[in-house]
Design an enzyme around this catalytic site. Structure first.
Site, PDB file in Angstrom:
ATOM      1  N   GLY A 199       0.791  -1.207   0.000  1.00 47.31           N
ATOM      2  CA  GLY A 199       0.000   0.000   0.000  1.00 47.31           C
ATOM      3  C   GLY A 199       0.832   1.270   0.000  1.00 47.31           C
ATOM      4  N   SER A 200       0.272   2.332   0.588  1.00 49.45           N
ATOM      5  CA  SER A 200       0.831   3.674   0.456  1.00 49.45           C
ATOM      6  C   SER A 200       2.168   3.884   1.147  1.00 49.45           C
ATOM      7  CB  SER A 200      -0.171   4.695   1.002  1.00 49.45           C
ATOM      8  OG  SER A 200      -1.367   4.652   0.269  1.00 49.45           O
ATOM      9  N   SER A 201       2.624   2.937   1.956  1.00 49.23           N
ATOM     10  CA  SER A 201       3.899   3.130   2.640  1.00 49.23           C
ATOM     11  C   SER A 201       5.058   3.251   1.667  1.00 49.23           C
ATOM     12  CB  SER A 201       4.154   1.987   3.629  1.00 49.23           C
ATOM     13  OG  SER A 201       4.109   0.744   2.965  1.00 49.23           O
TER      14      SER A 201
END
Length: 717
Positions: A388-390
């Site tokens: 995801g966005s990490s």
């Protein structure tokens, strides 16, 4: 007057005595030669042949030594050795199995051995049917051969031995006496030895009485000796056992997969070697130098004497980068977090490392299997997840390196992107797209904009003026390859270089469409390991220098007087893998964006890090994916992975953390164990909050106070 016929008859008779005499003479010569030869051998060469009969041979053989031990960063022993008495057998040259069974039977009179036969217990037998058959055949070879047919006697190899096995009945092996059962257990050990190699017959629960009895009867037990053996111990229990690894037993010996390599390096087939993780990775350091014995064998091949030429040297010790106290706290954090699991979420992975040198400060993984929590620390290097966005920091920097993002064009409108034949792309904070939200690279990281990252990906593919609802004029395969090359510079999608075997690189999505490249940009396509995630955030914290994670920092010898860790032999330096080829200002802006995630008014992690005693930076991640069912062999339910990466202190990072909590329910957005666990790990590292330690009196100040008290007391007197 004799007739011609009579003359022929007389002539024939006259030849018989001559031939007979000639035959006797030849026999006489032969016997004379034989007598002379025997006299020559028995009188003239007697001493020489007697010496040949009594001739002995000397051969140098090697013996095992204690392996090096493994310690934590504060020299607390994680893996040690325990000395034990042992009874050994050195097999001579060309020793027949019948001779070994006799020796085994003699030795069985002095020692006890686990020898429960298969027919006496339902499970856990010490002796199998085959073990008993082998002993019976070796001890009754003539009898067994007499049972074989002429056709079976013509067989060779495996087929011949199988015929012998078939000739042994269950009734015969079930009639073996108790001493013969012990002898069978001893013979099993002996038979595993190769010519002029040494095996342990018994190295557990050897009594002083057994040692004494064998020592008194060594002359009657050729090849048998007593000595000291070493076994692995784990003073900290199961703490980090999955990371330190395992050592093979003498019965298993060298793994088949590494047989040729290790034999070429001087190992014996029954040597104990590291079979996994650190024990395997640092086998050459831990193994030590074998002892050397000069073995003397007689003409029969029996070992009659052994002289030590070199006592050998214990293996060197490994000093890990992990502080066992901190490791224990991180493991407890993982366990506490796992207790908050929901739905199909049954695991958590945490890596803490020093971004400056790659030192692994703590590393844990916990998983629930069949209702019980098991250690899965290795999942950090061999399991991968959609993160995801990490990973958006890498997306921003990839665009900068590709030349499509700079200070002149870094403001982008966040509005849903609708690509034909692809799901719409939205940012969570502006899901409906009703608000006109303009943002730059820093605020896009702070608020976690999927639209911003997708727009950068389109630019990298050559699409600068996309009309919502249309098709992308982009070569998706080429764009994905380009994105992955940039991500590789941060350690995403490639091996991190950690000093452990078996590291995986994650999974690259098989597609090639432009839409998949857009989803790649905000962590919804390729999968990465938690260790890769930790290296990625460490690289950003370390100003673009990617360093291989390491678990071992030093190699030390052993103090011969105290037996403790000795002098430093090798300091393992940090291994720099690459420097990310990115503009310094672009990197600083990503670092500032990560700072805003925690410290900004709209940061996605501001709640959990609002009141820290240290200044941190980080990035949250949420990935919608599918649950892989091992039993079914396919994806089933739609689930959510929560991730977090971060570092602290912001100005001079000492610790970088990656947390992965996979397979949470999609409908529940309240679970934030990724952030809570990361906060606790950092608190534990900096010893603040719930992990603050009580002030301990300085011994120097205590002594000074005592001296002042004594002086005052003396003055009063």
């Amino acid at each position: 007057m004799r007739t011609p016929a009579q003359k022929r008859k007389d002539k024939k008779k006259s030849h018989i005595p001559f031939r007979l005499n000639l035959l006797f003479f030849i026999v006489f010569l032969l016997f004379s030669s034989l007598i002379l030869r025997l006299g020559y051998l028995q009188i003239i060469r007697a001493d020489e042949y007697q010496a040949e009969v009594e001739r002995t041979e000397r051969t140098t053989i090697t013996g095992s030594v204690p392996r090096g031990e493994i310690f934590d960063a504060n020299l607390r022993r994680l893996v040690g050795n325990e000395a034990r008495h042992t009874i050994t057998y050195t097999r001579g040259r060309n020793i027949p199995v019948g001779q070994m069974t006799e020796l085994a039977y003699d030795l069985a009179a002095y020692i006890s051995m686990p020898s429960e036969p298969y027919y006496a217990v339902e499970s856990g037998a010490d002796l199998t049917r085959r073990d008993l058959q082998d002993f019976f055949i070796a001890n009754n070879q003539e009898e067994i051969r007499s049972r074989l047919t002429d056709e079976e006697l013509q067989l060779d190899g495996t087929e011949a031995y199988q015929a012998m096995l078939d000739s042994v009945s269950d009734e015969e092996i079930e009639q073996l006496t108790e001493r013969e059962l012990v002898a069978t257990a001893v013979f099993k050990k002996m038979n595993s030895a190769y010519a002029l190699s040494t095996v342990n017959i018994k190295n557990e629960d050897v009594t002083q009485e057994e040692i004494a009895q064998i020592s008194e009867n060594l002359d009657a037990l050729p090849g048998i000796a007593t000595g000291t053996d070493w076994v692995r111990t784990y003073p900290e229990g199961n703490m980090m056992r999955s990371i330190t690894g395992a050592v093979s037993s003498e019965d298993n010996g060298i793994p088949e997969s590494r047989l040729r390599t290790l034999l070429a390096q001087g190992y014996s087939r029954n040597d104990r070697v590291g079979t996994s993780q650190i024990e395997q990775q640092y086998e050459s350091v831990l193994r030590g130098t074998k002892s050397r014995l000069e073995s003397e064998t007689n003409s029969r091949g029996d070992v009659i004497n052994q002289i030590e030429q070199y006592s050998g040297q214990k293996g060197d010790n490994l000093i890990l980068t992990v502080d066992i106290d901190f490791q224990e706290e991180v493991e407890q954090i993982a366990l506490n977090s796992l207790a908050e699991r929901e739905g199909l979420s049954e695991s958590i992975y945490i890596v803490a490392m020093d971004p400056r040198d790659g030192d692994i400060l703590a590393m844990t993984g916990k998983e629930i299997v069949n209702g019980e929590v098991v250690d899965d620390a290795l999942g950090n290097i061999n399991k991968s997840f959609a993160m995801g966005s990490s990973i958006k920091g890498a997306s921003v920097l990839a665009a900068s390196m590709d030349g499509v993002l700079d200070s002149s064009n870094n403001t982008i409108l966040d509005t849903p992107i609708r690509v034909r034949e692809s799901p719409p792309i939205r940012s969570v904070f502006n899901y409906a797209g009703n608000n006109n939200v303009y943002m730059n690279d820093i605020t896009a990281l702070e608020r976690s904009s999927n639209v911003y990252m997708s727009t950068l990906a389109m630019r990298m593919g050559g699409e600068w003026n996309f009309t919502s609802g249309g098709s992308l004029n982009i070569n998706g395969r080429s764009l994905l390859e380009k994105q992955r090359r940039y991500f590789n510079q941060f350690g995403l999608g490639v091996q991190t270089g950690i000093d452990l075997p078996g590291e995986q690189t994650g999974l690259a999505g098989p597609g090639s469409s432009p839409g998949e490249a857009l989803f790649f940009s905000f962590g919804q396509y390729d999968t990465y390991t938690p260790m890769q995630l930790a290296q990625y955030i460490s690289t950003i914290a370390n100003d673009g220098t990617r360093i291989a994670p390491r678990l071992v920092s030093e190699i030390r010898d052993t103090d011969t007087e105290t037996g403790r860790v000795g002098a430093l032999k090798t300091e393992i330096p940090p291994k720099i893998l690459n420097h990310v080829n990115v503009d310094e200002q672009a990197l600083q802006r990503v670092q500032q964006g990560f700072y805003q995630v925690i410290n900004g008014s709209q940061g996605t992690a501001r709640v959990h890090f609002a009141d820290t005693d240290y200044t941190a930076a980080g990035k949250t991640g949420t990935a919608e994916t599918f649950y892989w069912d091992d039993d079914l062999g396919r994806n089933t339910d739609s689930v959510t992975n929560l991730t977090y990466v971060g570092y602290a202190p912001f100005e001079n990072p000492e610790i970088a953390v990656a947390v992965v909590v996979p397979n949470l329910p999609n409908q529940n957005r309240s679970n934030q164990e990724n952030q809570r666990a990361a906060r606790q790990v950092m608190d534990a590292y900096f010893k603040v909050g719930d992990y603050a330690q009580e002030d301990v009196a300085d011994p120097t100040e205590t002594i000074e106070e005592l001296e002042d008290f004594v002086e005052e007391d003396n003055g009063e007197e």
